[in-house]
Scaffold this active site. Structure first.
Site, PDB file in Angstrom:
ATOM      1  N   TYR A  53       0.827  -1.217   0.000  1.00  0.00           N
ATOM      2  CA  TYR A  53       0.000   0.000   0.000  1.00  0.00           C
ATOM      3  C   TYR A  53       0.858   1.263   0.000  1.00  0.00           C
ATOM      4  CZ  TYR A  53      -4.035  -2.984   0.376  1.00  0.00           C
ATOM      5  OH  TYR A  53      -4.993  -3.927   0.091  1.00  0.00           O
ATOM      6  N   ARG A  56       1.522   2.010  -3.580  1.00  0.00           N
ATOM      7  CA  ARG A  56       0.341   2.561  -4.255  1.00  0.00           C
ATOM      8  C   ARG A  56       0.112   4.010  -3.822  1.00  0.00           C
ATOM      9  NH1 ARG A  56      -4.521  -1.337  -3.559  1.00  0.00           N
ATOM     10  NH2 ARG A  56      -5.460   0.132  -5.040  1.00  0.00           N
ATOM     11  N   ASN A  87     -12.961   2.744  -5.472  1.00  0.00           N
ATOM     12  CA  ASN A  87     -11.558   3.177  -5.519  1.00  0.00           C
ATOM     13  C   ASN A  87     -11.107   3.738  -4.174  1.00  0.00           C
ATOM     14  OD1 ASN A  87     -11.815   2.425  -8.142  1.00  0.00           O
ATOM     15  ND2 ASN A  87     -11.887   4.518  -8.953  1.00  0.00           N
ATOM     16  N   ASP A  89      -8.363   5.666  -4.147  1.00  0.00           N
ATOM     17  CA  ASP A  89      -7.660   6.929  -4.444  1.00  0.00           C
ATOM     18  C   ASP A  89      -8.598   8.118  -4.181  1.00  0.00           C
ATOM     19  OD1 ASP A  89      -8.268   6.043  -7.835  1.00  0.00           O
ATOM     20  OD2 ASP A  89      -9.186   7.771  -6.841  1.00  0.00           O
ATOM     21  N   HIS A 104     -14.574   0.894  -0.275  1.00  0.00           N
ATOM     22  CA  HIS A 104     -13.450  -0.005   0.051  1.00  0.00           C
ATOM     23  C   HIS A 104     -12.309   0.705   0.770  1.00  0.00           C
ATOM     24  CE1 HIS A 104     -14.980  -2.741  -3.448  1.00  0.00           C
ATOM     25  NE2 HIS A 104     -15.701  -2.861  -2.371  1.00  0.00           N
TER      26      HIS A 104
HETATM   27  N1  APR Z   1     -12.116   3.793 -18.667  1.00  0.00           N
HETATM   28  C1  APR Z   1     -13.185   3.085 -18.171  1.00  0.00           C
HETATM   29  N2  APR Z   1     -13.111   1.786 -17.803  1.00  0.00           N
HETATM   30  C2  APR Z   1     -11.917   1.178 -17.958  1.00  0.00           C
HETATM   31  C3  APR Z   1     -10.769   1.850 -18.472  1.00  0.00           C
HETATM   32  C4  APR Z   1     -10.915   3.222 -18.837  1.00  0.00           C
HETATM   33  N3  APR Z   1      -9.898   3.945 -19.307  1.00  0.00           N
HETATM   34  N4  APR Z   1      -9.735   0.965 -18.506  1.00  0.00           N
HETATM   35  C5  APR Z   1     -10.230  -0.218 -18.029  1.00  0.00           C
HETATM   36  N5  APR Z   1     -11.529  -0.094 -17.707  1.00  0.00           N
HETATM   37  C6  APR Z   1     -12.441  -1.096 -17.138  1.00  0.00           C
HETATM   38  C7  APR Z   1     -12.117  -2.556 -17.448  1.00  0.00           C
HETATM   39  O1  APR Z   1     -12.635  -2.956 -18.693  1.00  0.00           O
HETATM   40  C8  APR Z   1     -12.788  -3.277 -16.284  1.00  0.00           C
HETATM   41  O2  APR Z   1     -14.141  -3.582 -16.586  1.00  0.00           O
HETATM   42  O3  APR Z   1     -12.371  -0.998 -15.743  1.00  0.00           O
HETATM   43  C9  APR Z   1     -12.744  -2.238 -15.150  1.00  0.00           C
HETATM   44  C10 APR Z   1     -11.742  -2.559 -14.044  1.00  0.00           C
HETATM   45  O4  APR Z   1     -12.155  -3.728 -13.403  1.00  0.00           O
HETATM   46  P1  APR Z   1     -11.317  -4.304 -12.155  1.00  0.00           P
HETATM   47  O5  APR Z   1      -9.886  -4.287 -12.468  1.00  0.00           O
HETATM   48  O6  APR Z   1     -11.962  -5.594 -11.806  1.00  0.00           O
HETATM   49  O7  APR Z   1     -11.542  -3.209 -11.007  1.00  0.00           O
HETATM   50  P2  APR Z   1     -12.825  -2.966 -10.068  1.00  0.00           P
HETATM   51  O8  APR Z   1     -14.075  -3.436 -10.722  1.00  0.00           O
HETATM   52  O9  APR Z   1     -12.775  -1.566  -9.621  1.00  0.00           O
HETATM   53  O10 APR Z   1     -12.491  -3.931  -8.822  1.00  0.00           O
HETATM   54  C11 APR Z   1     -13.388  -3.975  -7.757  1.00  0.00           C
HETATM   55  O11 APR Z   1     -11.912  -5.402  -6.527  1.00  0.00           O
HETATM   56  O12 APR Z   1      -9.709  -5.756  -6.271  1.00  0.00           O
HETATM   57  C12 APR Z   1     -10.821  -5.324  -5.617  1.00  0.00           C
HETATM   58  O13 APR Z   1     -11.149  -3.811  -3.837  1.00  0.00           O
HETATM   59  C13 APR Z   1     -10.695  -3.892  -5.138  1.00  0.00           C
HETATM   60  O14 APR Z   1     -12.222  -2.045  -5.431  1.00  0.00           O
HETATM   61  C14 APR Z   1     -11.645  -3.143  -6.078  1.00  0.00           C
HETATM   62  C15 APR Z   1     -12.657  -4.197  -6.454  1.00  0.00           C
END
Ligand code: APR
Length: 226
Positions: A53, A56, A87, A89, A104
């Protein structure tokens, strides 16, 4: 003003240089969730968790909000915008969004291991072993780890249930309970999803999909809504 409720995920911060979790090259490809994002990992190797962390947090200090974040902030001129973000951030707030609920946790905050109510702002990017709360308990990142309850979920469900417009942006909808929030949007609400990739939407209702990155997607959404 109409209520616009947003569920955002890592994708909205991708254009600011922050990696997502599950895409190729994503954080969970390089780090095992069980080593850095569970209470067991914290008990077993707190130094490794702090290091993860701290890295990050260091990166976040070098990032700026992008057009996706500023696009949502700009919508506050026309709508009562409530952001529910997965997020950790602070880019929504730095872009000027006034109502942001973190489901989260927050990377810039630490909390007591013994008492989750005791929260502290991290000074700079590094949280170290030996930094303790008033009760003498080691400070840990103020992040909701896998297997932990999501304290803000009740408030998030309530907010979703008041939406006139519900927008999902930049999340793969893989992680519950956050992914289920769209189900709380009232039947009268219009539903939107912004993502450059295909996302499985866990409900059987019409969702307007804008298959774009967040920056461009928010631009298109704004034009459609106005
Ligand atoms: N703009 C919009 N969406 C995007 C972009 C972009 N520039 N780039 C990627 N994506 C999309 C991807 O296609 C995907 O569907 O963002 C999504 C990211 O998905 P994850 O990596 O699974 O992230 P997230 O859904 O936020 O994860 C949820 O999981 O790891 C845990 O606690 C953590 O809060 C997080 C939770």
């Amino acid at each position: 003003m109409k209520k616009l409720v947003v569920l955002s995920g890592a994708g909205i911060s991708a254009e600011s240089g922050i990696r997502t979790f599950r895409e190729s090259g994503g954080l969970w490809e390089e780090h095992d969730v069980l080593d850095v994002a569970t209470p067991m990992a914290w008990a077993k190797d707190p130094e490794m968790v702090l290091r993860f962390y701290n890295e990050r947090r260091k990166q976040l200090l070098e990032c700026e909000p992008n057009n996706g974040h500023t696009g949502l902030a700009a919508l506050e001129k026309y709508f009562d915008v409530q952001i529910i973000t997965q997020n950790v951030d602070d880019l929504h707030e730095r872009a000027g969004s006034s109502k942001v609920l973190h489901l989260h946790g927050e990377l810039k905050m630490a909390r007591s291991t013994a008492d989750p109510m005791m929260r502290y702002e991290v000074d700079g990017w590094e949280l170290k072993m030996g930094e303790v709360c008033e009760k003498g308990s080691q400070l840990r990142p103020d992040i909701v780890w896998f297997g932990e309850a999501v304290p803000a979920m009740e408030e998030a469900m309530h907010l979703a249930s008041t939406a006139d417009i519900f927008v999902v942006v930049g999340t793969s909808l893989n992680v519950y309970p956050a992914a289920g929030l769209i189900e709380y949007a009232p039947a009268k609400a219009s539903l939107w999803l912004i993502d450059p990739n295909d996302v499985e939407i866990p409900i059987n209702r019409h969702v307007e999909v804008i298959k774009e990155k967040a920056g461009k997607g928010l631009d298109i959404l704004t034009r459609k809504l106005l």
